[in-house]
Design an enzyme around this catalytic site. Structure first.
Site, mmCIF file in Angstrom:
data_model
loop_
_atom_site.group_PDB
_atom_site.id
_atom_site.type_symbol
_atom_site.label_atom_id
_atom_site.label_comp_id
_atom_site.label_asym_id
_atom_site.label_seq_id
_atom_site.Cartn_x
_atom_site.Cartn_y
_atom_site.Cartn_z
ATOM 1 N N ASP A 398 4.509 -5.358 -1.632
ATOM 2 C CA ASP A 398 3.154 -4.848 -1.496
ATOM 3 C C ASP A 398 2.212 -5.998 -1.858
ATOM 4 O O ASP A 398 2.496 -6.763 -2.788
ATOM 5 C CB ASP A 398 2.960 -3.665 -2.447
ATOM 6 C CG ASP A 398 1.544 -3.155 -2.438
ATOM 7 O OD1 ASP A 398 1.024 -2.901 -1.352
ATOM 8 O OD2 ASP A 398 0.957 -3.029 -3.535
ATOM 9 N N LYS A 399 1.109 -6.166 -1.117
ATOM 10 C CA LYS A 399 0.260 -7.340 -1.336
ATOM 11 C C LYS A 399 -0.576 -7.251 -2.602
ATOM 12 O O LYS A 399 -0.420 -8.050 -3.525
ATOM 13 C CB LYS A 399 -0.676 -7.570 -0.134
ATOM 14 C CG LYS A 399 -1.573 -8.804 -0.311
ATOM 15 C CD LYS A 399 -2.575 -8.951 0.802
ATOM 16 C CE LYS A 399 -3.751 -8.021 0.628
ATOM 17 N NZ LYS A 399 -4.640 -8.427 -0.501
ATOM 18 N N GLY A 548 -2.580 -2.497 3.014
ATOM 19 C CA GLY A 548 -3.552 -1.657 3.695
ATOM 20 C C GLY A 548 -4.747 -2.457 4.182
ATOM 21 O O GLY A 548 -5.623 -1.924 4.862
ATOM 22 N N LYS A 575 3.905 3.770 4.248
ATOM 23 C CA LYS A 575 4.698 2.623 3.807
ATOM 24 C C LYS A 575 6.194 2.903 3.906
ATOM 25 O O LYS A 575 6.984 2.020 4.248
ATOM 26 C CB LYS A 575 4.327 2.241 2.370
ATOM 27 C CG LYS A 575 2.939 1.604 2.257
ATOM 28 C CD LYS A 575 2.635 1.178 0.835
ATOM 29 C CE LYS A 575 1.263 0.512 0.752
ATOM 30 N NZ LYS A 575 0.942 0.075 -0.619
ATOM 31 N N ASP A 594 3.419 -1.923 -7.006
ATOM 32 C CA ASP A 594 2.822 -1.856 -8.345
ATOM 33 C C ASP A 594 2.150 -0.534 -8.621
ATOM 34 O O ASP A 594 1.438 -0.415 -9.613
ATOM 35 C CB ASP A 594 1.805 -2.988 -8.536
ATOM 36 C CG ASP A 594 0.524 -2.750 -7.748
ATOM 37 O OD1 ASP A 594 0.587 -2.046 -6.718
ATOM 38 O OD2 ASP A 594 -0.533 -3.251 -8.164
#
Length: 713
Positions: A398-399, A548, A575, A594
């Site tokens: 996840d970014k 996103g 996701k 996270d």
């Protein structure tokens, strides 16, 4: 202070430190609403540890086996020394007095009843549970030796069946093996013990105008407590007054202190290093982060896994193998007219076939690996996740909040006119110095990073949806977004279009109403992310990013980090489908997220990894929890998984292979060529197998899991 906003975007309210004590002022100083696809995690709690072989691996058992071992060792000296068979083997004569012949039987009986009690009790338990294993084989072996020796001592059986010395050696060696095992297992709980020791013995609770010393157990949610400089926080809470640098290394593994001010969360066990603070308690007891970490370590040590089930199954098969071999041995040696040898061979088979090393092979490796991981800030919640990590070929990050910090940072400076970049940044920082907004902090931090001399400012003002204004020397400096330009009839710099395409936040700087430059701010990429991705690539692991954010932002981050693939514009609820898409390609996926909105994807992945524990760590769907927010820890988990599997495999082969080879030798298959394996040697070799397995597992403690060793090439 008045409220202002640099851009037309709205943002969540924040509390302004300039407000009077006890009053919360919502700050609409919203430069830009940063999109964040991360959230907070929660802890669970429990502290339990289950040992191997049906006995708890704790200090009581260590002390018990240590004491019993030394007592039995002392008693074994006269038992062996006055054994008729041992004297014949070594070649010395015993005293002629009749009483000397009873020393071995009497003391040997005490050893059987006292020293053999743990094994006899365990054997009975295995019979009752219909799960024959190690304890039953040990109990059977010493019982056969005990009965045969008494038969020889009183003349009912041939004197060659005097096994008192073998019985004594067997009990001593088995107690030594169990002592080593219990000590090793007890050492694996040291992480739990050290975590429990982090809590202070006392807490200072504010009651009216006074502070009262109480036990942390007496604290309740909503209490206000005082944490003095150098003191530990007794329970999770929120800073209600003051600010301090907090040493959170025991929770996150990060050595650098973190500044915590009013409204920030603090965790039980952390230390206020430089100043005192007042904290409002938000969680106590089992609800605290520290208790949650203890629970995860304990659950990981107590949980079962495929490798553990494999070891249990192998031990079961070995029992039947040994039992069958013992029966065949007794029948064959009896049929060839050697009943005494049948007893000797059968006892030797039962001694050597004890699956002690096999039963120790897996639990010890997993216990040590979970302890090593916990000390490195990696909490293994599910042993299956640890085993699966060695096979992962795709890591999906996840970014926001994982590869990036989730906080804005100045990424570009474009001056115009007579100012250079440093002068422009210093003026902007001066104007923003009295603001507490994240974008203002980012600008001030950027100036500090460049060691710029930021001038003093006065007459600070802010305007909602416009920007800030302050006087620096004899000039009026303004910093803001598009509404500021519209209000001042300013023209946007040409480079702003390029920055906007990259997903950056754009702030222009005006001096006396004239545009003199612009700043680009974006979610800052963690410096550790570069090294993490490079290390994963070195291990032939594909790296994929999911976010996103818009395509432009995702493409920029992916290009900078060298990410193989990315999914942009993905809603949280979608996701998991992206994880399925990767799995449909035949990939074994580890998802790193996270927040709570990552939970479905964490559950769908082959391994779910929650990163950036903060104050709460309990995403039920994650099998691995990284207490720190360093993505390089993912590489450490892979290394730990591969190393643990190697040790499991080595131990299984050593333990099972040793038994499969030695049992036929003990049965006497080589008797025709004159080789017969003595029972005493069988006992020594069997316990040596256990010690080898234990020492091999201990080598895992040398594994370096420090993520800082992975640096960008």
């Amino acid at each position: 202070m008045s409220q202002h906003d640099h851009s037309a975007a709205s943002s969540p309210a924040v509390h302004d430190k300039a407000a009077p004590e006890g009053v919360e002022v919502p700050d609409a100083h919203a430069h830009h609403a940063m999109q964040n696809d991360g959230a907070t995690m929660n802890h669970g709690s429990e502290d339990q540890h289950e040992g191997h072989g049906g006995h708890a691996g704790n200090g009581d058992h260590v002390a018990r086996f240590r004491k019993l071992f030394w007592i039995m060792l002392v008693m074994a000296v006269p038992v062996v020394g006055f054994s008729t068979m041992f004297a014949m083997l070594v070649g010395y004569s015993l005293p002629g007095a009749a009483w000397t012949g009873w020393i071995s039987p009497v003391l040997g009986t005490v050893m059987y009843v006292w020293g053999g009690a743990p094994f006899l009790t365990g054997a009975v338990s295995e019979i009752r549970s219909r799960q024959p294993g190690m304890m039953l084989l040990i109990g059977l072996a010493i019982t056969v030796a005990f009965v045969a020796s008494w038969g020889a001592s009183i003349g009912l059986l041939d004197h060659g069946l005097d096994f008192w010395w073998e019985l004594a050696l067997l009990i001593v060696i088995m107690l030594l093996g169990h002592w080593i095992e219990m000590r090793s297992l007890a050492q694996t709980t040291s992480a739990l013990d050290s975590l429990a020791a982090l809590l202070p013995d006392e807490a200072e609770r504010v009651e009216g105008d006074q502070t009262v010393t109480v036990s942390p157990a007496e604290l309740r949610v909503g209490d206000i407590i005082v944490v003095r400089p150098g003191g530990r926080v007794p329970a999770d809470g929120r800073v209600s007054q003051g600010a301090a640098s907090m040493d959170e290394s025991m929770i996150t593994g990060e050595s650098v202190s973190v500044r915590r001010g009013e409204g920030d969360h603090v965790v039980a066990g952390t230390v206020a290093t430089d100043s005192g603070i007042r904290v409002e308690i938000t969680a106590v007891g089992d609800d605290t982060a520290l208790a949650g970490i203890q629970k995860m370590v304990a659950e990981a040590q107590a949980s079962s896994s495929r490798a553990q089930r494999l070891a249990d199954k192998a031990a079961g098969w070995l029992f039947w193998f040994a039992l069958g071999a013992g029966i065949i041995t007794a029948i064959v040696w009896t049929l060839i007219g050697m009943p005494d040898a049948a007893v000797v061979r059968t006892v030797t088979v039962l001694v050597i076939a004890c699956p002690h090393a096999l039963g120790l092979a897996i639990p010890l490796v997993v216990s040590i690996s979970t302890e090593r991981a916990a000390k490195a800030g990696v909490l293994i919640k599910d042993r299956m996740a640890l085993e699966t990590m060695r096979k992962v070929d795709t890591v999906l990050f996840d970014k926001t909040g994982t590869l990036t910090k989730g906080n804005p940072a100045v990424t570009a400076i474009e001056p115009s006119g007579s100012f250079n970049a440093d002068e422009l940044l210093a003026l902007a920082a001066a104007a923003e110095s009295d603001s507490e907004h994240p974008l203002a902090r980012a600008i001030v931090a950027a100036a500090a990073d460049r060691n710029l001399d930021v001038p003093k400012s006065t007459d600070f003002e802010s305007s909602p949806a416009v920007g800030v204004k302050a006087r620096v020397g004899n000039r009026e400096v303004q910093v803001g977004g598009p509404y500021l330009l519209e209000q001042e009839n300013g023209t946007e710099l040409e480079i702003a279009h390029q920055w906007r395409d990259q997903g950056s936040i754009i702030l222009h700087v005006l001096i006396d109403g004239e545009v003199v430059g612009a700043l680009a701010l974006a979610d800052e990429i963690r410096t550790e992310s570069h090294a993490a991705i490079a290390a994963l690539h070195d291990r032939d692991v594909q790296v994929v990013m999911i976010t996103g954010d818009a395509e432009a932002i995702a493409a920029t981050v992916a290009a900078e980090l060298g990410i193989d693939r990315y999914f942009a514009g993905v809603r949280p609820e979608d996701k998991a489908s992206k994880v399925k898409e990767l799995q449909s390609e035949g990939r074994i996926v580890a998802m790193v997220g996270d927040g709570v909105n990552d939970a479905p994807a964490l559950a769908q992945a082959n391994v779910g990894i929650a990163i950036g524990a903060g104050t709460d760590v309990a995403i039920a769907t994650a099998g691995v929890i990284l207490a720190s927010d360093d993505p390089r820890s993912v590489v450490s988990v892979i290394e730990l998984s591969r190393a643990s599997y190697r040790k499991m495999t080595q131990n299984l082969w050593w333990a099972a292979g040793y038994n499969l080879i030695s049992v036929p030798l003990a049965a006497g298959v080589l008797a025709p060529i004159g080789f017969i394996l003595p029972m005493s040697i069988g006992a020594v070799l069997m316990s040596l197998s256990t010690i080898v397995v234990a020492l091999n597992a201990q080598l895992l403690r040398r594994l370096d899991l420090n993520p800082e060793r992975y640096t960008q090439q």
